[in-house]
Design an enzyme around this catalytic site. Structure first.
Site, mmCIF file in Angstrom:
data_model
loop_
_atom_site.group_PDB
_atom_site.id
_atom_site.type_symbol
_atom_site.label_atom_id
_atom_site.label_comp_id
_atom_site.label_asym_id
_atom_site.label_seq_id
_atom_site.Cartn_x
_atom_site.Cartn_y
_atom_site.Cartn_z
ATOM 1 N N THR A 67 2.536 43.169 32.901
ATOM 2 C CA THR A 67 2.636 41.685 33.219
ATOM 3 C C THR A 67 3.699 41.239 33.467
ATOM 4 O O THR A 67 4.121 40.447 32.392
ATOM 5 C CB THR A 67 0.585 41.100 32.909
ATOM 6 N N ARG A 70 -3.255 24.017 36.159
ATOM 7 C CA ARG A 70 -4.545 24.139 36.457
ATOM 8 C C ARG A 70 -4.941 23.361 36.485
ATOM 9 O O ARG A 70 -5.248 22.320 35.427
ATOM 10 C CB ARG A 70 -4.929 25.091 36.170
ATOM 11 N N SER A 123 -0.091 41.958 43.062
ATOM 12 C CA SER A 123 -1.014 40.688 42.112
ATOM 13 C C SER A 123 -0.623 39.657 42.110
ATOM 14 O O SER A 123 0.948 39.708 42.006
ATOM 15 C CB SER A 123 -1.175 41.647 41.111
ATOM 16 N N HIS A 160 -1.581 37.447 40.037
ATOM 17 C CA HIS A 160 -2.597 37.111 39.178
ATOM 18 C C HIS A 160 -3.662 36.362 39.386
ATOM 19 O O HIS A 160 -4.211 35.633 38.804
ATOM 20 C CB HIS A 160 -1.995 35.931 38.331
ATOM 21 N N GLY A 189 -6.469 40.931 43.647
ATOM 22 C CA GLY A 189 -6.465 39.594 43.955
ATOM 23 C C GLY A 189 -7.866 39.257 44.822
ATOM 24 O O GLY A 189 -7.399 39.794 46.775
ATOM 25 N N ARG A 242 -13.791 41.266 47.082
ATOM 26 C CA ARG A 242 -14.938 41.143 47.225
ATOM 27 C C ARG A 242 -16.085 41.924 47.826
ATOM 28 O O ARG A 242 -17.300 42.006 48.021
ATOM 29 C CB ARG A 242 -15.578 39.934 47.598
ATOM 30 N N ARG A 261 -12.748 38.479 39.408
ATOM 31 C CA ARG A 261 -13.581 37.570 39.210
ATOM 32 C C ARG A 261 -15.109 38.260 39.095
ATOM 33 O O ARG A 261 -16.246 37.820 38.373
ATOM 34 C CB ARG A 261 -13.428 36.434 40.246
#
Length: 406
Positions: free
Chosen positions: A201, A210, A300, A302, A334, A337, A357
């Site tokens: 990475t 954040r 990506s 991240h 990334g 879903r 996620r």
């Protein structure tokens, strides 16, 4: 007249046979097999219709700080939202009556390893904020679902017991490799453990901004340790030496220089394992990966948790695929879903797709069985989408199956 009657009877019999065959086809249809009896749905794990349903359960179950840590992106979270919304700019173009879709094969081969589906479990940190021993639970789920896993380590006991993933890659930043001997020892050790590849990475050498976690007063180490500490009154418990995630701190100099392309080149030379660069977002970096002998790249950002305003990964994918020129595989993660998301990435030239996620939602809601269920749902969606788009094999999916809105 008798001849016409015989023809009518033959025609009627042919129609009846055709109707009978159609009914037999419908009875065997995978669409019907997707249904379940009411009695089968007593298990709450089976009541979720899609991965978003698991997100709702995870949010309700988790400490609010843990949820924000899982869900957040950096800065204004522009790239976080772009990772989802840009899928809507890509339209699927079905092609019918060309390929046989009586059976759907979602398997792919990556670096000589056959994968059940082109969907793998990406590296994610801080799992202990979602469930105790989160990395081990994920490894067990990868083994059960026959899914490829990129891990940060700590699963040796799972691997030695033969319960871990059959195909797994080791995550590294390559920052700890100061000499070629260190690289070779690292590669040899993980290869002996059954590792199939090394994922480097390259976008994680500085702490990102954040703001949800800053507002919450999160200590990052909590998610590497035992989760969010609260007392009996529900108040956060801090230790004097806890380091909070705060704003206004200019990055301090690191004790060692960060890796460059020649570092990764030496790693590639020192290892027999494929070395894949994760964090690529441009054609130029993809070309450099090819030039420096890398085995592949992962497009990506991240999970939109590092640098904001870099756009979506599905948006960056086409230029990276073009730059790779078929010389190395291009993977992507990334915002994925849905099965349609995966289908679009495959049509744009991706070899495989990573999720983060979604499986963490399953992990938080149901533990390892939730991760397995997430993989089941995504694979089933992809298989159905493939059949409805007119393709029965991953190898049949190409650029003609999508168009991008201007």
């Amino acid at each position: 007249m008798i001849w016409f009657l015989k023809c009518d009877m033959v025609s009627l019999m042919n129609r009846r046979q055709a109707i009978l065959k159609f009914c037999q086809f419908v009875a065997a249809s995978p669409l019907l097999k997707a249904d379940r009896k009411y009695s089968d749905l007593a298990d709450p794990l089976l009541k979720q219709a899609n991965v978003f349903d698991f997100a709702k359960l995870a949010r309700a179950k988790l400490d609010p700080l843990a949820w924000d840590y899982l869900d957040e992106g950096s800065d204004d979270e522009v790239s976080l939202h772009a990772n989802r919304t840009h899928f809507n700019d890509i339209v699927i173009r079905p092609h019918f009556l060309i390929n046989d879709v009586s059976t759907i094969d979602t398997s792919v081969t990556l670096f000589g390893k056959k994968l059940t589906q082109p969907i793998y479990l990406s590296i994610t940190g801080g799992k202990n904020c979602f469930i105790p021993n989160g990395e081990q639970e994920t490894a067990l789920a990868a083994g059960t679902s026959n899914s490829m896993l990129i891990t940060g380590g700590g699963i040796n006991n799972i691997l030695s017991a033969g319960k871990g993933p059959k195909v797994w890659w080791q995550f590294t930043t390559a920052a700890e490799f100061r000499t070629k001997n260190q690289m070779a020892e690292f590669a040899e050790r993980i290869e002996d453990q059954g590792c199939s590849g090394i994922s480097v990475t390259v976008d994680i050498y500085h702490v990102s901004h954040r703001e949800r976690s800053m507002h919450n007063g999160l200590v990052r180490n909590w998610c590497q340790d035992k989760g969010i500490p609260r007392n009996e009154r529900g108040e956060l418990v801090y230790k004097p030496d806890d380091v909070l995630w705060t704003a206004g701190d200019v990055p301090t100099p690191r004790p060692f220089a960060t890796p460059k392309w020649d570092t990764l080149q030496r790693l590639r030379e020192a290892s027999r394992l494929p070395v894949v660069v994760k964090g690529v977002m441009t054609a130029e970096d993809t070309e450099l990966a090819v030039k420096n002998g890398m085995s592949g790249v992962i497009v990506s950002n991240h999970g939109a948790r590092q640098l904001d305003q870099v756009g979506s990964t599905i948006e960056a994918l086409p230029e990276c695929v073009q730059a790779a020129g078929g010389k190395i595989p291009v993977l992507v993660d990334g915002g994925f879903r849905r099965g349609t998301d995966v289908f679009k990435a495959l049509a744009l030239g991706a070899t495989a797709v990573g999720i983060g996620r979604p499986y963490l939602w399953g992990l938080a809601a149901f533990g390892q069985s939730g991760v397995v269920r997430i993989m089941d749902i995504l694979r089933a969606e992809l298989a159905a989408d493939m059949g409805m788009a007119g393709t029965g094999k991953i190898s049949e999916i190409n650029r003609s199956f999508v168009r991008i809105r201007s």
